[in-house]
Design a protein around this motif. Structure first.
Motif, PDB file in Angstrom:
ATOM      1  N   ARG A  24     -79.601  51.034 -46.368  1.00 16.65           N
ATOM      2  CA  ARG A  24     -79.799  51.150 -44.929  1.00 16.65           C
ATOM      3  C   ARG A  24     -79.937  49.733 -44.375  1.00 16.65           C
ATOM      4  O   ARG A  24     -80.679  48.919 -44.912  1.00 16.65           O
ATOM      5  N   LEU A  25     -79.176  49.463 -43.327  1.00 19.23           N
ATOM      6  CA  LEU A  25     -79.250  48.180 -42.638  1.00 19.23           C
ATOM      7  C   LEU A  25     -79.857  48.369 -41.263  1.00 19.23           C
ATOM      8  O   LEU A  25     -79.542  49.341 -40.579  1.00 19.23           O
ATOM      9  N   GLN A  26     -80.712  47.448 -40.865  1.00 18.95           N
ATOM     10  CA  GLN A  26     -81.174  47.399 -39.483  1.00 18.95           C
ATOM     11  C   GLN A  26     -80.200  46.491 -38.745  1.00 18.95           C
ATOM     12  O   GLN A  26     -79.907  45.386 -39.199  1.00 18.95           O
ATOM     13  N   MET A  27     -79.686  46.961 -37.614  1.00 20.67           N
ATOM     14  CA  MET A  27     -78.720  46.202 -36.849  1.00 20.67           C
ATOM     15  C   MET A  27     -79.261  46.001 -35.432  1.00 20.67           C
ATOM     16  O   MET A  27     -79.365  46.947 -34.664  1.00 20.67           O
ATOM     17  N   ASP A  28     -79.643  44.751 -35.127  1.00 28.69           N
ATOM     18  CA  ASP A  28     -80.123  44.397 -33.791  1.00 28.69           C
ATOM     19  C   ASP A  28     -78.938  43.839 -33.014  1.00 28.69           C
ATOM     20  O   ASP A  28     -78.420  42.768 -33.343  1.00 28.69           O
ATOM     21  N   ILE A  29     -78.512  44.565 -31.977  1.00 33.45           N
ATOM     22  CA  ILE A  29     -77.337  44.189 -31.198  1.00 33.45           C
ATOM     23  C   ILE A  29     -77.791  43.565 -29.883  1.00 33.45           C
ATOM     24  O   ILE A  29     -78.615  44.141 -29.171  1.00 33.45           O
ATOM     25  N   LYS A  30     -77.244  42.391 -29.596  1.00 39.01           N
ATOM     26  CA  LYS A  30     -77.500  41.720 -28.320  1.00 39.01           C
ATOM     27  C   LYS A  30     -76.154  41.406 -27.696  1.00 39.01           C
ATOM     28  O   LYS A  30     -75.356  40.674 -28.266  1.00 39.01           O
ATOM     29  N   LEU A  31     -75.915  41.990 -26.526  1.00 37.84           N
ATOM     30  CA  LEU A  31     -74.670  41.761 -25.812  1.00 37.84           C
ATOM     31  C   LEU A  31     -74.910  40.724 -24.733  1.00 37.84           C
ATOM     32  O   LEU A  31     -75.848  40.848 -23.943  1.00 37.84           O
ATOM     33  N   TYR A  32     -74.052  39.707 -24.682  1.00 38.74           N
ATOM     34  CA  TYR A  32     -74.175  38.637 -23.711  1.00 38.74           C
ATOM     35  C   TYR A  32     -73.084  38.691 -22.637  1.00 38.74           C
ATOM     36  O   TYR A  32     -73.166  37.971 -21.656  1.00 38.74           O
TER      37      TYR A  32
ATOM     38  N   ILE B 288     -73.113  38.986 -37.256  1.00 40.53           N
ATOM     39  CA  ILE B 288     -71.685  39.248 -37.139  1.00 40.53           C
ATOM     40  C   ILE B 288     -71.366  39.380 -35.653  1.00 40.53           C
ATOM     41  O   ILE B 288     -72.241  39.645 -34.842  1.00 40.53           O
ATOM     42  N   SER B 289     -70.119  39.179 -35.314  1.00 35.38           N
ATOM     43  CA  SER B 289     -69.703  39.141 -33.920  1.00 35.38           C
ATOM     44  C   SER B 289     -69.415  40.524 -33.364  1.00 35.38           C
ATOM     45  O   SER B 289     -68.795  41.344 -34.034  1.00 35.38           O
ATOM     46  N   VAL B 290     -69.857  40.756 -32.146  1.00 29.27           N
ATOM     47  CA  VAL B 290     -69.399  41.906 -31.364  1.00 29.27           C
ATOM     48  C   VAL B 290     -68.207  41.374 -30.586  1.00 29.27           C
ATOM     49  O   VAL B 290     -68.355  40.497 -29.737  1.00 29.27           O
ATOM     50  N   VAL B 291     -67.014  41.870 -30.907  1.00 31.84           N
ATOM     51  CA  VAL B 291     -65.786  41.279 -30.372  1.00 31.84           C
ATOM     52  C   VAL B 291     -65.147  42.092 -29.258  1.00 31.84           C
ATOM     53  O   VAL B 291     -64.135  41.686 -28.703  1.00 31.84           O
ATOM     54  N   GLY B 292     -65.718  43.239 -28.917  1.00 29.63           N
ATOM     55  CA  GLY B 292     -65.160  44.029 -27.836  1.00 29.63           C
ATOM     56  C   GLY B 292     -65.782  45.401 -27.783  1.00 29.63           C
ATOM     57  O   GLY B 292     -66.679  45.731 -28.558  1.00 29.63           O
TER      58      GLY B 292
ATOM     59  N   LEU C 159     -67.070  45.365 -34.146  1.00 30.35           N
ATOM     60  CA  LEU C 159     -67.783  44.267 -34.799  1.00 30.35           C
ATOM     61  C   LEU C 159     -67.000  43.780 -36.005  1.00 30.35           C
ATOM     62  O   LEU C 159     -66.329  44.574 -36.675  1.00 30.35           O
ATOM     63  N   MET C 160     -67.131  42.494 -36.302  1.00 31.49           N
ATOM     64  CA  MET C 160     -66.509  41.955 -37.506  1.00 31.49           C
ATOM     65  C   MET C 160     -67.156  40.631 -37.879  1.00 31.49           C
ATOM     66  O   MET C 160     -67.711  39.946 -37.036  1.00 31.49           O
ATOM     67  N   GLY C 161     -67.093  40.317 -39.184  1.00 27.93           N
ATOM     68  CA  GLY C 161     -67.595  39.028 -39.624  1.00 27.93           C
ATOM     69  C   GLY C 161     -68.039  39.022 -41.063  1.00 27.93           C
ATOM     70  O   GLY C 161     -68.021  40.039 -41.751  1.00 27.93           O
ATOM     71  N   ALA C 162     -68.443  37.847 -41.510  1.00 31.70           N
ATOM     72  CA  ALA C 162     -68.898  37.642 -42.883  1.00 31.70           C
ATOM     73  C   ALA C 162     -70.276  38.258 -43.067  1.00 31.70           C
ATOM     74  O   ALA C 162     -71.104  38.230 -42.173  1.00 31.70           O
ATOM     75  N   ASP C 163     -70.495  38.807 -44.255  1.00 33.81           N
ATOM     76  CA  ASP C 163     -71.769  39.432 -44.605  1.00 33.81           C
ATOM     77  C   ASP C 163     -72.258  38.801 -45.909  1.00 33.81           C
ATOM     78  O   ASP C 163     -72.140  39.392 -46.977  1.00 33.81           O
ATOM     79  N   PRO C 164     -72.787  37.563 -45.840  1.00 32.90           N
ATOM     80  CA  PRO C 164     -73.243  36.901 -47.059  1.00 32.90           C
ATOM     81  C   PRO C 164     -74.537  37.515 -47.587  1.00 32.90           C
ATOM     82  O   PRO C 164     -75.224  38.244 -46.881  1.00 32.90           O
ATOM     83  N   SER C 165     -74.865  37.197 -48.817  1.00 32.92           N
ATOM     84  CA  SER C 165     -76.091  37.707 -49.446  1.00 32.92           C
ATOM     85  C   SER C 165     -77.295  36.912 -48.961  1.00 32.92           C
ATOM     86  O   SER C 165     -77.858  36.096 -49.678  1.00 32.92           O
TER      87      SER C 165
ATOM     88  N   ARG D 171     -69.234  41.568 -25.411  1.00 35.92           N
ATOM     89  CA  ARG D 171     -69.242  40.495 -26.389  1.00 35.92           C
ATOM     90  C   ARG D 171     -70.696  40.192 -26.717  1.00 35.92           C
ATOM     91  O   ARG D 171     -71.565  40.264 -25.858  1.00 35.92           O
ATOM     92  N   GLY D 172     -70.938  39.839 -27.992  1.00 27.80           N
ATOM     93  CA  GLY D 172     -72.297  39.507 -28.376  1.00 27.80           C
ATOM     94  C   GLY D 172     -72.438  39.291 -29.861  1.00 27.80           C
ATOM     95  O   GLY D 172     -71.468  38.962 -30.556  1.00 27.80           O
ATOM     96  N   VAL D 173     -73.651  39.527 -30.353  1.00 25.66           N
ATOM     97  CA  VAL D 173     -73.992  39.281 -31.751  1.00 25.66           C
ATOM     98  C   VAL D 173     -74.812  40.451 -32.274  1.00 25.66           C
ATOM     99  O   VAL D 173     -75.670  40.979 -31.565  1.00 25.66           O
ATOM    100  N   ALA D 174     -74.541  40.843 -33.516  1.00 29.30           N
ATOM    101  CA  ALA D 174     -75.356  41.852 -34.197  1.00 29.30           C
ATOM    102  C   ALA D 174     -75.997  41.181 -35.406  1.00 29.30           C
ATOM    103  O   ALA D 174     -75.296  40.615 -36.248  1.00 29.30           O
TER     104      ALA D 174
END
Length: 189
Positions: free
Chosen positions: A177-185, A147-151, A135-141, A160-163
């Motif tokens: 603690r972060l909640q991370m909802d991952i959806k793979l497309y 953020i992107s699931v890139v592989g 995963l990688m991407g910007a983490d704004p306030s 590939r998908g989005v978290a």
């Protein structure tokens, strides 16, 4: 004519093998995810006052004297982490022996706001899943951010998908603690 038929057969065989890898079928959907999961990311930052035994992340680069003189926030700070991830909100009893871990870095790249950029792998080592998600991407306030699931590898080969990240708990400067909802497309199933 024979060379045209051979070229067509070769092309069709390439298309058919492109959708199968490691004995699995490729699934792509733009409206319904092929896989969904929710994980909780626990980050315990070492800040010289807490124990190194329970810290899962550390600052490896701090702002320069020039940046501190400019009175910026923590722009330029880089943190490396090896954090436990859980399916529920509770912190695991053993921070080092969890079946899912987030390993990577984040760096603060906002001069005025507390914005960060993340790059990490979620490492699965359980009976349910084996492999990684990258995963990688910007983490704004903001309250939620994507953020992107890139592989991925293993059970998540070429995923590939989005978290979607949400702040779930903050305790001072040392724990969040972060909640991370991952959806793979895009998945191999």
């Amino acid at each position: 004519m024979a060379s045209l038929i051979i070229a067509a057969i070769f092309f069709v065989s390439l298309l058919s093998t492109a959708t199968v890898a490691h004995g699995r079928r490729f699934v792509r959907s733009y409206d319904e995810p092929c896989k969904e999961m929710t994980l909780y990311f626990h980050d315990i930052l070492y800040d010289f006052s807490n124990s190194t035994a329970n810290s899962t992340s550390a600052v490896v680069a701090s702002p320069t004297a020039l940046l501190r003189a400019m009175n910026t926030t923590i722009f330029g700070t880089t943190v490396v982490f090896n954090d436990p991830m859980t399916e529920g909100k509770a912190l695991p009893p053993s921070l080092e022996e969890t079946e899912v871990r987030a390993q990577g870095l984040y760096l603060y790249d906002g001069k005025e706001a507390l914005n960060a950029w993340l790059a990490f792998s979620v490492v699965f080592n359980s009976t349910a899943h084996r492999g990684t998600l990258s995963l990688m991407g910007a983490d704004p306030s903001t309250a939620t951010r994507d953020i992107s699931v890139v592989g991925g590898t293993g059970d998540f080969f070429m995923a590939r998908g989005v978290a979607t990240l949400r702040g779930d708990a903050v305790e001072g400067f040392t724990y969040f603690r972060l909640q991370m909802d991952i959806k793979l497309y895009e998945c191999y199933v």
